[in-house]
Design an enzyme around this catalytic site. Structure first.
Site: not given
Ligand SMILES: *Cc1c(COP(=O)(O)O)cnc(C)c1O
Length: 399
Positions: A136, A223, A252
């Site tokens: 993702f 990532d 995040k």
């Protein structure tokens, strides 16, 4: 309850989220309180965002002090906290330069643009990035194209060109692509797959990809939007190895709830984004950067990276014991405070069952219970989570 449901079902919100029927008004540490004053233990941290928990005093202070001074001036001018944050990130990552944005998808967009520039600088017509199944990377058109989940892409064709997909945790498949495709410029990969169900690759996966990238002059782009900032028991998941990526994306938990993303680079792409090639109006503003600095200071001061490692072992042992011999539990996967418990059937209902027990959890990839608790969790809170989740799994499986 009607009022709560009213806000959730509001006809004035686009219906793109399937929300739980609860609204929180206040938090403290790993606790949240809803509109009825009911308390909940948060084992999800707003999807790996609030690593320091809710209403952390150091973060509240940073926000208030900075709000009282300066929120935004734009990147037309120098921004002192942005420079300090870049220095701090360079120190803890081993990277060289930073670009700041406002989300994970934007951080990956920056990485993908860098990869394309890197290719075009070598005369490539169609620079291509290797991505993996189960990944993702975000919801923008480029990042949903990079994402290895057909559900994320459904309805949004035409997708972008310049991506080739291989199975996760399979370096041979990447080697094969090297033989078939001439214009590969980069590999973009999650060191541990998050949204795709907490998938932990072999210990030498990143090391092997690093060697492959070196051999072919590709960029290794990691990532670490979900894995970063201490969550896996190191500041960054690649630090479980001795190798560095060329490009590293964060978001995040970097701002503990204040939106900020970053794309870090080193070596041959450290300075590839020249004036006019990329930018963001909000990116790296004084508020977000001041808060991210406070996040880094707090994690260091309270040794929370080590704490995530210790808590992870505690969760692994606790769940292994509590779920020992339970048919229906396929695998328990733990890397620091990324915790996945895979069942042998879809188990989405567990989210609302846990909510009734005043515990916030998540289910990813249909059958994986995903826990991303805050790094400030206490031992007794960890034990409560282990007990409640193990009992819920037994209830769900009718044992
Ligand atoms: C959450 C996530 C993203 C997307 O971040 P947004 O801030 O929602 O755009 C990208 N990659 C990974 C690994 C993530 O976990």
């Amino acid at each position: 309850m009607a009022a709560i449901l009213g806000t959730i079902m509001s006809k004035n919100l686009m219906p793109n989220y399937a929300r739980q029927p609860v609204t929180f008004l206040k938090g403290e540490g790993a606790w949240l309180w809803d509109t009825e004053g009911k308390d909940y233990l948060d084992a999800l941290s707003g999807i790996a965002v609030c690593g320091l928990g809710h209403a952390h005093p150091a973060i509240t202070t940073a926000i208030c002090e900075q709000a009282d001074k300066l929120l935004h001036t734009s990147n037309l001018y120098g921004i002192a906290h942005q420079q300090s944050l870049a220095e701090a990130l360079v120190r803890i990552t081993g990277m060289e330069t930073a670009f700041f944005c406002n989300s994970g998808a934007e951080a990956n967009e920056a990485a993908l643009k860098m990869a394309r520039l890197y290719g075009h600088n070598q005369g490539y017509k169609k620079p291509t990035v290797i991505v993996t199944e189960g990944s993702f990377h975000g919801r923008t058109l480029a990042t949903l194209t990079a994402t290895g989940n057909p559900k994320v892409q459904a309805g949004f064709a035409p997708l972008l060109e310049g991506f080739v997909r291989v199975p996760y945790n399979n370096v041979q498949a990447m080697e094969k692509v090297a033989e078939q495709e001439a214009e590969i410029v980069a590999v973009l990969v999650e060191p541990v797959i998050g949204e795709g169900g907490i998938v932990i690759p072999d210990d030498d996966y990143l090391v092997k990809i690093r060697a492959l990238c070196d051999r072919h002059n590709w960029l290794l782009m990691l990532d670490e939007i979900q894995t970063g900032m201490g969550r896996t028991g190191k500041w960054f998941a690649y630090q479980h190895t001795s190798k560095l990526p060329d490009v590293l994306t964060l978001a995040k938990s970097l701002g503990n709830g204040v939106p900020i993303g970053a794309c870090l680079a080193r070596g041959k792409v450290a300075d590839i984004l020249q004036p006019g090639t990329h930018g963001s109006t909000f990116g790296g503003n004084p508020l977000a950067c001041r808060v991210a600095l406070a996040v880094i200071e707090t994690i260091e001061r309270d040794n929370l990276v080590e704490r995530a490692q210790v808590l992870g072992q505690h969760f692994y042992q606790g769940f292994s014991k509590a779920l020992h011999g339970v048919a229906g539990v396929r695998e328990i996967r733990v890397k620091g405070l990324m915790i996945g418990i895979e069942l042998d059937k879809p188990c989405g209902e567990l989210v609302s069952m846990a909510l009734e027990k005043q515990l916030l959890i998540n289910v990813a990839a249909e059958r994986v219970i995903r826990l991303l608790p805050p790094l400030i969790l206490s031992d007794s809170q960890a034990n409560d989570i282990i007990d409640t989740v193990s009992q819920l799994i037994r209830d769900f499986l009718n044992i």
